[in-house]
Scaffold this motif. Structure first.
Motif, mmCIF file in Angstrom:
data_model
loop_
_atom_site.group_PDB
_atom_site.id
_atom_site.type_symbol
_atom_site.label_atom_id
_atom_site.label_comp_id
_atom_site.label_asym_id
_atom_site.label_seq_id
_atom_site.Cartn_x
_atom_site.Cartn_y
_atom_site.Cartn_z
ATOM 1 N N LEU A 47 40.930 27.830 38.823
ATOM 2 C CA LEU A 47 41.256 28.610 39.569
ATOM 3 C C LEU A 47 40.835 29.009 40.679
ATOM 4 N N LEU A 48 41.149 29.616 41.875
ATOM 5 C CA LEU A 48 40.730 29.958 43.264
ATOM 6 C C LEU A 48 41.235 31.829 43.674
ATOM 7 N N VAL A 49 40.387 32.393 43.513
ATOM 8 C CA VAL A 49 40.926 33.462 44.069
ATOM 9 C C VAL A 49 40.099 34.120 45.907
ATOM 10 N N ARG A 50 40.780 33.593 46.627
ATOM 11 C CA ARG A 50 40.668 34.226 47.287
ATOM 12 C C ARG A 50 40.516 35.201 48.415
ATOM 13 N N PRO A 51 39.918 36.054 49.031
ATOM 14 C CA PRO A 51 39.472 37.489 49.362
ATOM 15 C C PRO A 51 40.588 37.553 50.376
ATOM 16 N N GLY A 52 41.137 38.597 49.721
ATOM 17 C CA GLY A 52 42.185 39.998 49.623
ATOM 18 C C GLY A 52 43.621 39.805 48.718
ATOM 19 N N GLU A 53 42.662 38.595 48.197
ATOM 20 C CA GLU A 53 43.967 38.691 46.950
ATOM 21 C C GLU A 53 43.952 39.568 45.704
ATOM 22 N N ALA A 230 50.083 41.963 41.418
ATOM 23 C CA ALA A 230 49.788 40.968 41.912
ATOM 24 C C ALA A 230 49.789 40.441 43.048
ATOM 25 N N THR A 231 49.602 39.686 43.998
ATOM 26 C CA THR A 231 50.422 38.635 45.154
ATOM 27 C C THR A 231 50.549 37.900 44.446
ATOM 28 N N ARG A 232 49.629 36.991 43.258
ATOM 29 C CA ARG A 232 49.641 36.069 42.388
ATOM 30 C C ARG A 232 49.712 36.024 42.061
ATOM 31 N N VAL A 233 49.982 35.125 40.184
ATOM 32 C CA VAL A 233 50.332 35.246 38.555
ATOM 33 C C VAL A 233 49.656 33.662 38.177
ATOM 34 N N ALA A 234 48.790 33.752 37.149
ATOM 35 C CA ALA A 234 48.126 32.485 36.300
ATOM 36 C C ALA A 234 48.720 33.301 35.122
ATOM 37 N N VAL A 235 49.186 31.831 34.745
ATOM 38 C CA VAL A 235 49.594 32.217 33.506
ATOM 39 C C VAL A 235 49.771 31.159 32.368
#
Ligand SMILES: Nc1ncnc2c1ncn2[C@@H]1O[C@H](COP(=O)(O)OP(=O)(O)OP(=O)(O)O)[C@@H](O)[C@H]1O
Ligand SMILES: Nc1ncnc2c1ncn2[C@@H]1O[C@H](COP(=O)(O)OP(=O)(O)OP(=O)(O)O)[C@@H](O)[C@H]1O
Ligand code: SF4
Ligand SMILES: [Mg+2]
Ligand SMILES: [Mg+2]
Lengths: 330, 339
Positions: A47-53, A230-235
């Motif tokens: 899993l990658l979390v980028r700044p601002g997400e 959320a801006t992006r979602v991981a299930v």
């Protein structure tokens, strides 16, 4: 490397947080006189979390969300794989450096605050531990942060038991933010709260994100909350991330049958629609007994022969991926 | 004509607490017909559970219950004896608690407990009781029901236990089921599965269902009628359609504005809020209970108690002196959380 070894430029350039093929198992006893067994709580998660997400992490109870969060916070070592904070493997970073960058807000505002410490003392503690600033300024810093999260300064000397659930969660947020972290991992931050309080906390988290440039990993089983934030979602399902996508894409066209069932289960307040049939089987997932092949196959409405024996590989899809044989190239 | 199964008229529950008397339920009235689902919704502590416990005569010993009328399946519950009450519980009315372990006995197998639920109340053989238990377990979606029979409650997952509870509630074919947050602790997928099932069984057996929840999504989807409670009182009641498309009470309106709805609320935009806190229910109060948090409160709201009045739709009642002018009004106080 010392605690303050990362320069601002280094922090800026790297992805905030990264899990590379991370696994975690636990040895658990399943009863008196029975041998211990291995429980696979998280298995090969990247899993990658980028700044601002704002990355939303969803999945049902026991699928490994909190275990992953604790590894990302450096509170629990992975049994396999690597966690990186601003590009550095956490194994090589002192706890204090990690804590400076990543802070948690947990679900239960009742048990996560020490009942014998005053509100002021609770929020001051991270300053004390970090020891970076002049102790004469602590009180002012704490009061300013209290104001920031919507707590009256007059509550400084009160105890958690004298506060409402929403106020306690504000204390937990103030404590997490007092050292100005870059990323906050919110693990079910509003699940224990009434909806009228939930909306206040969600609004606060949005405001703080805008004003302080924060990045969030938001864990929740409430999909409406995740969709909103959320801006992006991981299930996640039984220890693995089975689908990841932009929030819009995920809600518009969910790919994995589990994601589809999850979305179908969201009961929006629209009278007359009834409760949908999720098409899910009743075989509840058990992390002590992960099914072979696709781990979702016993509950899947689209199960094929291959699903029972061969584990699907992640297949790229838009900005994300899905892990399901319906989408693989054979 | 539909058959009335529960009538609650002016129900009050008082509890002695160190600071005085806590007026937990203050004149609640509602009714349930066969085949109906009535949802009671409201903030934590507003008196939902105590209302249900009062109907079943399961209140804590210190609590004092009074009512104008309390009738269940044609019986006057206010004058009924302890024995007759015990008969009604289980046989005519069943309660499903939020935490299934409060009503499942850890020392007995699932099968034993299901059978006993029926044997206690009717003259059937154990064989017949077993057959019904297996049938109901299958109906609530428990596969290989016969093999589950020998299992103990702790050997089942939360979702399975909740299903067993539903099967147990149905054993005697009750005319009324009171379910107190039966799915709150469960995952959303399992919640949807269980509610789907409950609605299906309820239609099939024409049971009256009282469902207590604080989840507005659940309410909208399954309620025939909705009872909105605030600080011990019913502040609004009506059909689900009326409550959700034309909410008349400022509290109901506030509640609906609080929740994010995918596709309807704009991502990241500020959600509605209800600033402030629920008032204390200890001692006597005057005026509208919601006044301290209400955006439309005027002096008149605080000076006299507010009664339930008819709103626009048939059967739609609201406890707010300004409900008629509300749609055209600007708030007297701007919500604090607005950025
Ligand atoms: N310290 C531990 N020892 C043994 N098993 C554990 C431990 N921590 C977690 N587990 C198990 O690992 C699995 C994943 O747990 P985890 O708490 O990460 O789930 P979760 O997704 O956060 O669930 P929830 O939504 O209920 O919070 C569960 O089966 C849990 O019982
Ligand atoms: N045994 C008790 N002794 C004293 N006070 C009680 C008792 N049980 C409930 N209360 C109080 O009565 C009020 C109503 O409680 P009740 O349990 O009915 O609320 P509720 O609407 O079911 O809330 P929740 O959504 O949290 O379950 C609350 O203020 C509660 O603190
Ligand atoms: S009676 Fe007054 S205070 Fe109460 S809800 Fe209506 S406007 Fe608000
Ligand atoms: Mg968790
Ligand atoms: Mg309750």
């Amino acid at each position: 490397m010392t605690a303050a070894a990362l320069t601002a430029a280094q922090v800026e350039a790297a992805p905030m947080l990264e899990a590379r093929d991370v696994s975690r198992t636990f040895r658990v006893s399943t009863g008196l006189l029975k041998p211990k067994r291995t429980l696979q709580a998280v298995e090969g998660v990247s899993l990658l979390v980028r700044p601002g997400e704002v990355v939303g992490l969803v999945g049902e109870s026991g699928c490994g969300k909190t275990t992953l969060a604790r590894m990302l916070l450096g509170l629990l070592p992975p049994t396999d794989g690597e966690i990186r904070v601003v590009g550095r493997p956490t194994a090589a970073l002192p706890r204090r450096t990690i804590a400076q960058l990543v802070q948690p807000v947990f679900q239960d505002p009742y048990s996560s605050l020490n009942p014998r410490k005053s509100i002021g003392a609770i929020i001051t503690l991270p300053l004390r531990v970090q020891g970076g600033s002049d102790s004469a300024t602590w009180r002012a810093q704490v009061e300013e942060m209290m104001e920031r999260v919507g707590l009256a300064r007059s509550l400084y000397d009160n105890y958690p038991s004298q506060l409402s659930g929403g106020q306690r969660q504000r204390v937990a947020i103030a404590r997490a933010l007092i050292n100005r972290p870059r990323l906050v991992i919110c693990d079910e931050p509003t699940s224990a709260l009434d909806v009228s309080v939930q909306s206040q906390i969600l609004n606060l988290l949005q405001e703080l994100r805008r004003d302080l440039g924060l990045t969030y990993l938001l864990i929740s089983h409430n999909l409406a909350v995740v969709e909103h934030m959320a801006t992006r979602v991981a299930v996640m399902y039984l220890g693995r991330i089975v689908e990841e996508a932009d929030t819009d894409a995920l809600f518009r066209a969910p790919k994995h049958p589990y994601t589809q069932a999850l979305l179908a289960s969201v009961l929006t307040p629209e009278p007359g629609l009834g409760v949908p049939d999720t098409q899910l089987g009743a075989a509840y997932p058990n992390p002590l007994d992960v099914p072979p092949g696709c781990r979702f196959h016993p509950r899947c409405a689209h199960v094929m022969d291959i699903c029972r024996t061969v584990a699907p590989k992640p297949v790229a899809s838009g900005e994300g991926f899905v892990e399901c044989h319906l989408y693989g190239t054979p | 004509m539909s058959e009335r199964i529960l009538t609650v008229d002016n129900l009050r529950v008082d509890l002695p607490v160190p600071a005085g008397t806590l007026h937990a339920v203050q004149g609640v009235s509602f009714h349930v017909d066969r085949g109906e689902t009535v949802c009671i919704v409201g903030e934590s502590g507003c008196g939902k559970t105590l209302t249900a416990l009062a109907v079943m005569d399961l209140l804590p010993a210190r609590a004092r219950r009074t009512a104008q009328r309390l009738e269940l399946a044609g019986r006057d519950m206010l004058s009924i004896g302890e024995r007759a009450m015990a008969d009604i519980r289980g046989a005519r009315a069943a309660m499903i608690f939020q935490e299934p372990m409060t009503s499942l006995n850890p020392a007995y197998t699932i099968g034993n407990q299901l059978e006993e639920a029926l044997l206690r109340h009717s003259r059937v053989s154990r064989r017949q009781a077993r057959a019904r238990a297996v049938y109901l377990l299958e109906r609530v979606g428990i596969t290989a029901a016969a093999s589950r029979f020998k299992q103990y409650p702790h050997q089942l997952s939360g979702g399975l236990r909740q299903r067993v509870m539903i099967a147990m509630a149905l054993m005697c074919g009750p005319s009324l089921i009171l379910a107190d947050e039966p799915t709150t602790a469960l995952d959303v997928t399992i919640q949807a599965q269980i509610l789907h099932l409950l609605a299906e069984l309820q239609r099939e057996f024409a049971t009256g269902l009282v469902l207590i929840t604080h989840d507005l999504g659940v309410v909208a989807r399954i309620a025939t009628r909705v009872v909105v409670m605030y600080a011990g009182e019913v502040v609004e009641t009506g059909t689900a359609a009326a409550i959700f498309s034309r909410p008349a009470h400022p509290y109901t309106r506030g509640l609906i504005a609080c929740i994010p709805v995918p596709g309807r609320t704009r991502r990241g935009a500020a959600l509605g809020t209800i600033p402030g806190m629920v008032p204390s229910l200890v001692g006597k109060s005057i005026g509208c209970h919601f006044a301290s948090r209400c955006d439309y409160a005027i002096d008149a709201c605080r000076s006299a108690d507010v009664t339930l009045e008819a709103a626009r739709d048939a059967g739609h009642l609201v406890r707010c002196i300004r409900h008629a002018e509300l749609p055209a009004l600007a708030p007297t106080r701007v919500a604090e959380a607005a950025p």
